[in-house]
Scaffold this motif. Structure first.
Motif, PDB file in Angstrom:
ATOM      1  N   THR A 213       4.787   1.156  -7.020  1.00 14.19           N
ATOM      2  CA  THR A 213       3.784   2.014  -7.655  1.00 14.19           C
ATOM      3  C   THR A 213       3.618   1.644  -9.118  1.00 14.19           C
ATOM      4  N   LEU A 214       2.406   1.851  -9.603  1.00 14.76           N
ATOM      5  CA  LEU A 214       2.099   1.700 -11.019  1.00 14.76           C
ATOM      6  C   LEU A 214       1.034   2.721 -11.384  1.00 14.76           C
ATOM      7  N   VAL A 215       0.872   2.952 -12.686  1.00 13.05           N
ATOM      8  CA  VAL A 215      -0.070   3.958 -13.180  1.00 13.05           C
ATOM      9  C   VAL A 215      -0.975   3.293 -14.212  1.00 13.05           C
ATOM     10  N   LYS A 216      -2.282   3.563 -14.100  1.00  7.82           N
ATOM     11  CA  LYS A 216      -3.259   3.109 -15.087  1.00  7.82           C
ATOM     12  C   LYS A 216      -3.750   4.323 -15.879  1.00  7.82           C
ATOM     13  N   LEU A 217      -3.830   4.158 -17.206  1.00  9.77           N
ATOM     14  CA  LEU A 217      -4.268   5.222 -18.091  1.00  9.77           C
ATOM     15  C   LEU A 217      -5.526   4.793 -18.812  1.00  9.77           C
ATOM     16  N   CYS A 218      -6.479   5.711 -18.940  1.00  9.33           N
ATOM     17  CA  CYS A 218      -7.699   5.446 -19.681  1.00  9.33           C
ATOM     18  C   CYS A 218      -8.240   6.749 -20.248  1.00  9.33           C
ATOM     19  N   LYS A 232       7.075   0.010 -10.400  1.00 14.49           N
ATOM     20  CA  LYS A 232       8.355   0.491  -9.894  1.00 14.49           C
ATOM     21  C   LYS A 232       8.407   0.225  -8.396  1.00 14.49           C
ATOM     22  N   ARG A 233       9.406  -0.538  -7.969  1.00 16.55           N
ATOM     23  CA  ARG A 233       9.459  -1.035  -6.606  1.00 16.55           C
ATOM     24  C   ARG A 233      10.413  -0.203  -5.747  1.00 16.55           C
ATOM     25  N   LYS A 234      10.025  -0.096  -4.473  1.00 16.85           N
ATOM     26  CA  LYS A 234      10.836   0.505  -3.427  1.00 16.85           C
ATOM     27  C   LYS A 234      11.280   1.932  -3.747  1.00 16.85           C
ATOM     28  N   THR A 235      10.345   2.735  -4.180  1.00 18.06           N
ATOM     29  CA  THR A 235      10.638   4.142  -4.439  1.00 18.06           C
ATOM     30  C   THR A 235       9.348   4.954  -4.409  1.00 18.06           C
ATOM     31  N   CYS A 236       9.443   6.140  -3.870  1.00 16.74           N
ATOM     32  CA  CYS A 236       8.333   7.082  -3.914  1.00 16.74           C
ATOM     33  C   CYS A 236       8.547   8.153  -4.985  1.00 16.74           C
ATOM     34  N   TYR A 263      -1.333   4.009  -8.286  1.00 17.46           N
ATOM     35  CA  TYR A 263      -1.658   3.009  -7.271  1.00 17.46           C
ATOM     36  C   TYR A 263      -0.401   2.565  -6.543  1.00 17.46           C
ATOM     37  N   HIS A 264      -0.640   2.206  -5.286  1.00 16.76           N
ATOM     38  CA  HIS A 264       0.386   1.531  -4.489  1.00 16.76           C
ATOM     39  C   HIS A 264       0.035   0.049  -4.398  1.00 16.76           C
ATOM     40  N   VAL A 265       1.001  -0.808  -4.692  1.00 15.35           N
ATOM     41  CA  VAL A 265       0.796  -2.259  -4.683  1.00 15.35           C
ATOM     42  C   VAL A 265       1.497  -2.830  -3.459  1.00 15.35           C
ATOM     43  N   ASN A 266       0.732  -3.430  -2.555  1.00 15.39           N
ATOM     44  CA  ASN A 266       1.332  -4.001  -1.356  1.00 15.39           C
ATOM     45  C   ASN A 266       1.789  -5.432  -1.624  1.00 15.39           C
TER      46      ASN A 266
END
Length: 451
Positions: A213-218, A232-236, A263-266
């Motif tokens: 997961t990652l977060v975009k700010l605007c 951040k990998r492998k965590t909800c 967002y979720h990054v596959n």
């Protein structure tokens, strides 16, 4: 002396009496001197004073007798037990002891004190045993009870009484929640910098356990420039603890909206939106010297195409106990602003109507220069339950033009079957099915008939 007595006197005595009377009648009366008159006056005054003093003494004695308390007969000594027993025996000769009276107690125990523990002090005196919730230290058992009263010791502080309430924001998630985001906001007036702290996210609804997961700010309006957090990998339940800086003027900061997109990054590095948070920057959110920590639930992005005049999102709720109708105006999107009319400033007017008659109107604050304004403002109206069948809510989006004139951009009406159909009717009926619960929906604006 009668005639008979006068004739019985001797001749010589009668002659002497006649001579004395003739001599006394011929002499003049004796004159009283001045000294004798003064003596008579003084004697009269003295006698009057003595008489007045005597009368006053008599009256005083009567008054004293009237106000003197009658001496009561000798009462028994309360310290003597036998006196109480004798008095009680006299009272109870013809009737049994009243309820609540203990043996040898010369009074009736009130109902609130019946059933208490009574302990003897002397021979026949009784008193109520003290029930102190805070026992003395030598008799207090050392237990791990959670009751604050059980651990009360004189002179000590019970830390359980000052324990702050537990934070349930990490555990209390409503049904259908997409996740929750924690962040902080601080604005530095001198340097005109907006400091945003991205703290953490919890309970993200990710497609797989091996998610990233990652977060975009605007800052809205204007999504072209954005800042991005680390992945951040492998965590909800990612923990970010990152800080971001936006340069924004003090004049326009209260008109901007902070947007977080999670967002979720596959594995193919494709970004899938899990949810978003829109936080309007108003005066109350920027006041204070310390950063303001906020938590918000993620919202799904509206994937429906915008309507001809734009869309409006709001919540409605009805409290039948308070007879209160609540409206929360959240935001609008894709508004058709009239650029040629001058100033671009948009607000929403909320109207409560009954039989197509306006009952009360309220309006939001105006947002400058945005076709996607965010409001998050709450309004309440008084409406009885029996009026809901004939009442309706009208929300009109208006643009302020030059000369403080307003131009309507669109309108939506929610209410019963008398006024609405489709989504507007479903929204109203869902509000009635779920009392005291905010029901949120998007609605397409239609052409406004207001001038």
């Amino acid at each position: 002396m009668g005639p008979a007595g006068f004739c019985s006197l001797p001749r010589t005595e009668v002659c002497e009496l006649v001579g004395w009377l003739s001599s006394s009648g011929s002499q003049p009366a004796r004159v009283v001197s001045a000294s004798e008159q003064l003596a008579l006056v003084i004697g009269g005054i003295t006698g009057g004073l003595l008489l007045l003093i005597g009368v006053s003494c008599c009256l005083w004695r009567r008054l004293c007798t009237a106000f003197t308390y009658e001496e009561l007969p000798e009462t028994p000594d309360p310290a003597t037990p036998s006196s109480f027993s004798k008095h009680e025996d006299k009272l109870c000769q013809h009737a049994g002891p009243p309820p609540g009276r203990l043996p040898t107690v010369p009074f009736v125990v009130p109902p609130s004190y019946q059933g208490r523990d009574w302990v003897p002090l002397h021979d026949r005196d009784w008193t109520l045993a003290p029930q102190d919730p805070c026992p003395v230290p030598e008799h207090m058992p050392h237990t791990s009870s959670t009751n604050p009263g059980d651990a009360c010791v004189i002179g000590n502080i019970n830390p359980k009484l000052y324990k702050p309430p537990e934070d349930t924001s990490d555990t209390d998630f409503p049904d259908g929640c997409l996740g929750r985001l924690w962040f902080s906001v601080e604005y530095q007036q001198e340097s005109e910098r907006l400091l945003v702290g991205l703290i953490k996210a919890r309970q993200l609804q990710v497609p797989s356990e091996a998610c990233s997961t990652l977060v975009k700010l605007c800052l809205l309006p204007g999504e072209r420039r954005f800042l991005q957090s680390k992945t951040k990998r492998k965590t909800c339940n990612p923990q970010f603890d990152e800080n971001f800086i936006f340069q924004v003027s003090s004049k326009s900061v209260t008109q901007r909206v902070l947007k977080f997109s999670v967002y979720h990054v596959n594995r193919q590095r494709e970004h899938q939106l899990l949810g978003q948070v829109l936080f309007p920057l108003k005066d109350e959110s920027l006041s204070g010297d310390q950063p303001w920590v906020i938590c918000r639930d993620l919202e799904a992005e509206n994937l429906e195409p915008p309507s001809e005049f734009g869309d409006l999102q709001f919540c409605i709720s009805y409290n039948d106990y308070l007879s209160r109708l609540t409206v929360v105006v959240l935001r609008a999107k894709e508004l058709r602003l009239q650029e040629d009319r001058g100033v671009v400033s948009v607000f929403v007017k909320v109207s409560l109507m009954n039989h197509n008659k306006f009952v009360k109107c309220k309006r939001t604050s105006a947002v400058l220069g945005s076709a996607n304004p965010v409001y998050n403002e709450t309004f309440s109206f008084k409406a009885d339950t029996n009026e809901l069948d004939t009442a309706s809510l009208g929300l009109t989006v208006l643009q302020i033009t030059e000369g403080d004139k307003s131009y309507p951009l669109g309108r939506v009406v929610v209410g019963p079957y008398m006024y609405t159909r489709g989504k507007e009717l479903e929204h109203w009926e869902e509000m009635l099915r779920k009392p005291k619960e905010l029901v949120k929906r998007w609605h397409a604006l239609s052409r406004s008939t207001e001038p």
